[in-house]
Design a protein around this motif. Structure first.
Motif, short mmCIF file in Angstrom:
data_model
loop_
_atom_site.label_atom_id
_atom_site.label_comp_id
_atom_site.label_asym_id
_atom_site.label_seq_id
_atom_site.Cartn_x
_atom_site.Cartn_y
_atom_site.Cartn_z
N ASP A 39 37.09 -32.19 -0.65
CA ASP A 39 37.01 -31.87 -2.07
C ASP A 39 37.27 -30.37 -2.27
N ARG A 40 37.17 -29.94 -3.51
CA ARG A 40 37.48 -28.55 -3.84
C ARG A 40 36.57 -27.57 -3.10
N GLU A 41 35.30 -27.88 -3.06
CA GLU A 41 34.35 -26.98 -2.41
C GLU A 41 34.65 -26.85 -0.92
N GLN A 42 34.94 -27.96 -0.27
CA GLN A 42 35.25 -27.91 1.16
C GLN A 42 36.55 -27.14 1.44
N LEU A 43 37.51 -27.28 0.56
CA LEU A 43 38.75 -26.52 0.72
C LEU A 43 38.52 -25.04 0.47
N LEU A 44 37.68 -24.71 -0.49
CA LEU A 44 37.38 -23.32 -0.77
C LEU A 44 36.64 -22.68 0.40
N ASP A 45 35.74 -23.44 1.01
CA ASP A 45 35.05 -22.95 2.21
C ASP A 45 36.04 -22.69 3.34
N ALA A 46 36.99 -23.60 3.51
CA ALA A 46 37.98 -23.44 4.57
C ALA A 46 38.87 -22.23 4.30
N LEU A 47 39.26 -22.01 3.05
CA LEU A 47 40.05 -20.84 2.70
C LEU A 47 39.34 -19.56 3.12
N ALA A 48 38.03 -19.51 2.88
CA ALA A 48 37.24 -18.31 3.15
C ALA A 48 36.93 -18.12 4.63
N GLU A 49 37.42 -19.02 5.47
CA GLU A 49 37.20 -18.89 6.91
C GLU A 49 38.52 -18.96 7.66
N THR A 50 39.56 -18.38 7.06
CA THR A 50 40.91 -18.47 7.62
C THR A 50 41.25 -17.21 8.41
N THR A 51 41.67 -17.42 9.64
CA THR A 51 42.20 -16.34 10.47
C THR A 51 43.44 -16.87 11.17
N ILE A 52 44.59 -16.24 10.91
CA ILE A 52 45.85 -16.66 11.53
C ILE A 52 46.58 -15.43 12.05
N ASP A 53 46.94 -15.47 13.30
CA ASP A 53 47.76 -14.41 13.89
C ASP A 53 48.73 -15.08 14.84
N SER A 54 49.88 -15.45 14.30
CA SER A 54 50.87 -16.21 15.05
C SER A 54 52.24 -15.56 14.90
N GLU A 55 53.24 -16.16 15.51
CA GLU A 55 54.60 -15.64 15.35
C GLU A 55 55.09 -15.81 13.91
N LEU A 56 54.52 -16.77 13.21
CA LEU A 56 54.94 -17.04 11.84
C LEU A 56 54.16 -16.22 10.83
N VAL A 57 52.87 -16.07 11.05
CA VAL A 57 51.99 -15.34 10.14
C VAL A 57 51.19 -14.33 10.95
N LYS A 58 51.38 -13.07 10.66
CA LYS A 58 50.74 -12.00 11.42
C LYS A 58 49.51 -11.47 10.69
N GLY A 59 48.40 -11.41 11.41
CA GLY A 59 47.23 -10.66 10.96
C GLY A 59 46.65 -11.09 9.63
N LEU A 60 46.57 -12.39 9.37
CA LEU A 60 45.97 -12.88 8.13
C LEU A 60 44.51 -13.22 8.38
N ALA A 61 43.60 -12.62 7.61
CA ALA A 61 42.17 -12.88 7.79
C ALA A 61 41.50 -12.88 6.42
N TRP A 62 40.96 -14.04 6.03
CA TRP A 62 40.31 -14.17 4.73
C TRP A 62 38.82 -14.44 4.91
N THR A 63 38.04 -13.83 4.03
CA THR A 63 36.62 -14.16 3.88
C THR A 63 36.37 -14.24 2.38
N ARG A 64 35.14 -14.53 1.99
CA ARG A 64 34.80 -14.55 0.56
C ARG A 64 35.00 -13.17 -0.06
N ASP A 65 34.83 -12.13 0.73
CA ASP A 65 34.88 -10.76 0.20
C ASP A 65 36.21 -10.07 0.45
N SER A 66 37.07 -10.64 1.26
CA SER A 66 38.36 -10.02 1.57
C SER A 66 39.42 -11.11 1.55
#
Length: 404
Positions: free
Chosen positions: A342-369
């Motif tokens: 649901d929306r809340e679970q997706l929002l929680d997942a968004l706020a815990e995203t860290t990706i550093d790959s050949e496609l996406v470099k240095g992406l790090a999300w939290t609730r505050d950043s």
């Protein structure tokens, strides 16, 4: 070099607009209505699927191709992604109604790759009030401040400008740098970042020239830039506007180096400048080139699904990359939910995203950043295409998110 026509874009899936909220129900599983089945997650986006900014919808077509690929492989633990798009014609006046229809009628659970700073600004508070997470396509960092539910993939414009200044000063040996800007969420953050980095280098802009992106005659601005004697002009806008300004400068005999950002990074901008940018422009970008090996699946999918869409366009690459980021978010939310999240679970997942790959470099999300990647590379326009002149590096530290 051989270049694809600037008019190239997919039209076959664009329906004739009827008002400002044209609905296209384009599901990864091959059509149908917006209501979800037990194994479908409905996500949405707003795009200019018609009107003068229709070319910006290239990112929609590539993102849809990414989701089609995910669905063809069985979905995410059996959950299929259904994508619903509303046509807002890239007009903030239209976006609120389009977004209400997506959220309240179609019951989308997340927004992915909705285009534009002004359009997102017009619905940011509404999406927050509804608890709907979104990944809008804008580098305006102020939109990701405070209590909001938007998360940015694109590098903040302040950082793109600062990176260009650093490259111009340290690698190109330039010191006479002018800033051309529009007084909006595209131009003002970019101007701020350039000013901050110039100050850090002990320099001041030789000129700051305000432009009207809607103007059909940029000769007055071009004359001011010429009078400044600038060795490089920094400017952040989409290809048609950049091309118009460069042509105007050329007409008055002004041929500086141009420092440009990712919104203009496509072969169209070279055509629109009548070739004046070849060997006279560098671009900063957070993403790999369209012909990079990491994008082999992208090129194959675009050739099969969207042969008329310009795969060299940054916007087209952007859609594929954002599709991959949203899929990563959905995958983690599905694992938490044990099914369709649901929306809340997706929002929680968004706020815990860290990706550093050949496609996406240095992406790090939290609730505050919640803003985009800090890692950027620089390419130059040459007769052979866009050639990397500086590999990925972290952008200089400058202040972000100032309201303009």
């Amino acid at each position: 070099m051989a270049r694809r026509s600037s008019s190239t874009r997919t039209r076959s899936s664009v329906l004739a607009a009827s008002g400002s909220t044209l609905l296209l129900l384009l599901a990864g599983c091959g059509g149908g209505g917006a209501s979800a089945s037990d194994d479908e997650l409905v996500i949405g986006t707003t795009m200019p699927m018609s009107g003068p900014q229709e070319a910006l919808s290239n990112s929609y077509h590539s993102m849809k191709s990414y989701f089609d690929k995910v669905n063809a492989e069985g979905g995410i633990d059996g959950v299929r992604i259904k994508l619903v798009v509303k046509d807002d014609q890239f007009n903030p006046v239209n976006t609120p109604a389009a977004m209400r229809a997506l959220v309240d009628q179609d019951e989308v659970q997340m927004l992915c790759a909705n285009q534009g700073s002004g359009t997102f600004a017009s619905v940011r508070d509404y999406l927050t009030s509804k608890g709907v997470g979104s990944v809008p396509m804008t580098g305006e960092s102020a939109l990701f401040q405070g209590d909001a539910t938007g998360f940015g993939v694109l590098t903040p414009y302040e950082l793109t400008a600062a990176t260009l200044v650093r490259h111009a000063v340290e690698e190109m040996g330039l010191s006479k740098i002018a800033i051309a800007y529009t007084e909006d969420g595209i131009g003002l953050p970019f101007k701020s970042g350039a000013e901050q980095q110039l100050e850090a280098a002990g320099l001041e802009p030789v000129a700051e020239v305000q432009l009207n992106a809607a103007a059909t005659d940029q000769s007055a601005a071009a004359a001011k830039l010429r009078q400044s004697g600038a060795e490089m002009v920094l400017f952040n806008h989409v290809a048609p506007v950049v091309g118009q300004v460069v042509r105007a400068a050329t007409k008055v005999g002004f041929t500086p180096q141009w420092g440009l950002s990712y919104p203009a990074l496509n072969e169209q901008v070279v055509e629109l400048s009548d070739g004046a940018l070849v060997d006279h422009a560098v671009f900063v970008t957070p993403f790999p080139d369209h012909d990079d090996s990491v994008l082999a699946d992208y090129r194959e999918a675009m050739a099969e699904d969207n042969p008329d869409v310009d795969e060299t366009d940054f916007l087209t690459v952007e859609g594929w990359v954002v599709g991959s980021v949203c899929t990563d978010v959905i995958r983690r939310a599905v694992e938490t939910a044990g099914g369709v999240p649901d929306r809340e679970q997706l929002l929680d997942a968004l706020a815990e995203t860290t990706i550093d790959s050949e496609l996406v470099k240095g992406l790090a999300w939290t609730r505050d950043s919640r803003d985009g990647s800090r890692d950027l590379r620089i390419v130059a326009a040459t007769n052979e295409g866009f050639t990397e002149v500086a590999p990925y590096a972290e952008a200089p530290e400058v202040r972000l998110g100032e309201e303009h």
